[in-house]
Design a protein around this motif. Structure first.
Motif, PDB file in Angstrom:
ATOM      1  N   PRO A 183      57.879 -55.303   5.846  1.00 35.69           N
ATOM      2  CA  PRO A 183      57.467 -53.895   5.905  1.00 35.69           C
ATOM      3  C   PRO A 183      56.150 -53.792   6.682  1.00 35.69           C
ATOM      4  O   PRO A 183      55.385 -54.750   6.768  1.00 35.69           O
ATOM      5  CB  PRO A 183      57.287 -53.518   4.440  1.00 35.69           C
ATOM      6  CG  PRO A 183      58.063 -54.539   3.672  1.00 35.69           C
ATOM      7  CD  PRO A 183      57.956 -55.818   4.474  1.00 35.69           C
TER       8      PRO A 183
ATOM      9  N   THR B 254      60.147 -49.691   6.178  1.00 37.96           N
ATOM     10  CA  THR B 254      60.888 -50.750   5.469  1.00 37.96           C
ATOM     11  C   THR B 254      62.085 -51.146   6.309  1.00 37.96           C
ATOM     12  O   THR B 254      62.980 -50.316   6.561  1.00 37.96           O
ATOM     13  CB  THR B 254      61.353 -50.259   4.084  1.00 37.96           C
ATOM     14  OG1 THR B 254      60.204 -49.872   3.327  1.00 37.96           O
ATOM     15  CG2 THR B 254      62.118 -51.347   3.353  1.00 37.96           C
TER      16      THR B 254
ATOM     17  N   THR C  82      54.939 -45.925   5.583  1.00 34.57           N
ATOM     18  CA  THR C  82      55.426 -47.300   5.390  1.00 34.57           C
ATOM     19  C   THR C  82      56.831 -47.447   5.946  1.00 34.57           C
ATOM     20  O   THR C  82      57.732 -46.667   5.588  1.00 34.57           O
ATOM     21  CB  THR C  82      55.412 -47.668   3.899  1.00 34.57           C
ATOM     22  OG1 THR C  82      54.073 -47.540   3.399  1.00 34.57           O
ATOM     23  CG2 THR C  82      55.903 -49.095   3.691  1.00 34.57           C
TER      24      THR C  82
ATOM     25  N   THR D 186      52.972 -50.701   8.013  1.00 33.54           N
ATOM     26  CA  THR D 186      52.438 -49.350   7.787  1.00 33.54           C
ATOM     27  C   THR D 186      51.805 -48.814   9.084  1.00 33.54           C
ATOM     28  O   THR D 186      51.405 -49.580   9.967  1.00 33.54           O
ATOM     29  CB  THR D 186      51.383 -49.339   6.676  1.00 33.54           C
ATOM     30  OG1 THR D 186      50.306 -50.192   7.057  1.00 33.54           O
ATOM     31  CG2 THR D 186      51.987 -49.772   5.357  1.00 33.54           C
TER      32      THR D 186
ATOM     33  N   TRP E  42      61.337 -44.886   7.038  1.00 31.10           N
ATOM     34  CA  TRP E  42      59.924 -44.616   6.767  1.00 31.10           C
ATOM     35  C   TRP E  42      59.762 -43.857   5.458  1.00 31.10           C
ATOM     36  O   TRP E  42      60.629 -43.103   5.039  1.00 31.10           O
ATOM     37  CB  TRP E  42      59.307 -43.762   7.890  1.00 31.10           C
ATOM     38  CG  TRP E  42      59.166 -44.471   9.196  1.00 31.10           C
ATOM     39  CD1 TRP E  42      60.071 -44.513  10.209  1.00 31.10           C
ATOM     40  CD2 TRP E  42      58.038 -45.220   9.615  1.00 31.10           C
ATOM     41  NE1 TRP E  42      59.591 -45.255  11.263  1.00 31.10           N
ATOM     42  CE2 TRP E  42      58.315 -45.702  10.920  1.00 31.10           C
ATOM     43  CE3 TRP E  42      56.811 -45.561   9.043  1.00 31.10           C
ATOM     44  CZ2 TRP E  42      57.436 -46.488  11.644  1.00 31.10           C
ATOM     45  CZ3 TRP E  42      55.930 -46.336   9.775  1.00 31.10           C
ATOM     46  CH2 TRP E  42      56.242 -46.787  11.053  1.00 31.10           C
TER      47      TRP E  42
ATOM     48  N   GLY F 178      65.079 -49.486  10.493  1.00 28.43           N
ATOM     49  CA  GLY F 178      64.574 -49.332   9.135  1.00 28.43           C
ATOM     50  C   GLY F 178      64.301 -47.871   8.831  1.00 28.43           C
ATOM     51  O   GLY F 178      64.705 -46.967   9.566  1.00 28.43           O
TER      52      GLY F 178
END
Length: 360
Positions: A108, A99, A97, A110, A81, A79
């Motif tokens: 998602p 994703t 975060t 954090t 950030w 993914g």
């Protein structure tokens, strides 16, 4: 879909796909009446939702070089950030975060990354220190309570000038290194004019302070005692706060000498008087008062010899007696007849004074 790919209409049971619960559910399609078709089933699998996890990063020190944010979770989920990189220029907590890539059953997530503020270590300034003096220990902890080490570990005062020491904080503290420059003042040797030699029992000068080069301090002993002859040691100790050594002065107290002269006997009135010698048997020069013997005044005369200043000698007195002149008396002789035997002339006067006659 309520119409099959081959145009048959119908209804489903259940009527909608429920994704709230993971697992496989069988859905049955029943054709509407009047169509020559039979029911059909479809198994639909709901895959469990995955929350990506990561090893927590930080905290970091402000201005540290931060590692890259990992692009794959511990579960292998790729993914991106947002923000895409850790910024340590500003202290505080920033939320990043993650994703997951599309098509993966992943949520998602954090990560809160803490950037601790940079701390400037400070120390109380040491010095200036005196050359060859005992230096204080370097503090192991800064004023802010940050421990660390110094390089060099101790302050050397062997040479005058400046001495530099560097403080490195222990790992785990967001603290900057610190450099201290310590002034080492040169050692100063007090300078004095030599005192003495001084004559025994004469007034002595005061011991000087400050020194010729401006060093203040005190002497031990504090005054010069001339009551005894010999060599005496006086030590000067500088007042605190001056990079000055102790100073030793040896002062000679010369023994007091009494000049000696051969005595001058009685002098006859009006006879030639001997001169008063201006140098004693010990070689001490000086002057007499009165300066010469008076051969006119009959009686005892006192003369005082004062030594010249460079001699450790005391004045002395000499007594000289001027004896009155005596006229010898004799019994008269004669008259004597011509060709008569003459008596011998007496060799001693009636007062007992011996002498000679001319003619004999």
């Amino acid at each position: 879909p309520v119409v099959s790919r081959n145009g048959i209409q119908g209804t489903w049971s259940p009527s909608a796909i429920d994704t709230d619960v993971p697992g496989t559910v069988t859905y049955t399609f029943t054709p509407d009446p009047g169509q020559c078709s039979k029911p059909v089933t479809m198994d639909i699998t709901i895959i469990d939702e995955v929350k990506p996890t990561f090893v927590q990063l930080g905290p970091f020190c402000q201005y540290d070089t931060a590692p890259d944010l990992p692009t794959t979770s511990l579960e292998g989920i790729p993914g991106t950030w947002d923000p895409s990189a850790i910024d340590t220029d500003v202290a505080g907590t920033v939320t990043y975060t993650f994703t997951p890539e599309a098509g993966l059953c992943a949520l998602p997530t954090t990560m809160d990354v803490v950037v601790d503020p940079e701390i400037k270590t400070t120390f109380a300034q040491l010095g200036p220190l005196c050359q060859n003096a005992t230096a204080p220990l370097l503090p192991a902890t800064s004023i802010e309570g940050i421990p660390g080490t110094w390089d060099p570990a101790v302050v050397s005062t062997a040479l005058d000038g400046t001495f530099t020491v560097d403080f490195t904080p222990d790992p785990g503290y967001c603290a900057l290194p610190f450099t201290m420059v310590i002034q080492i003042d040169p050692e100063q040797d007090p300078e004095f004019d030599q005192i003495g030699p001084i004559c025994q029992n004469t007034p002595a000068p005061d011991l000087p302070t400050p020194s010729l080069n401006g060093v203040t301090g005190s002497w031990d002993p504090s005054i010069i005692d001339t009551s005894a002859a010999g060599v005496f040691t006086f030590i000067f100790t500088a007042d605190p706060g001056q990079c000055a050594l102790t100073y030793t002065m040896n002062i000679v107290i010369d023994e007091e000498v009494t000049p000696e002269f051969d005595p001058i006997g009685s002098i006859c009135e009006l006879s030639d008087a001997p001169p008063l010698l201006t140098t004693s048997k010990e070689g001490i020069t000086g002057t007499w008062n009165p300066a010469a013997i008076n051969n006119v005044n009959v009686g005892s005369q006192t003369f005082t010899f004062t030594p010249d200043p460079e001699f450790c000698a005391v004045p002395v007195n000499m007594t000289v007696i001027v004896v009155p002149m005596i006229t010898p008396q004799f019994n008269p002789i004669g008259p004597i007849c011509q060709f008569e035997d003459a008596p011998t002339l007496p060799e001693t006067s009636l007062e007992g004074i011996p002498g000679t006659w001319k003619p004999a």
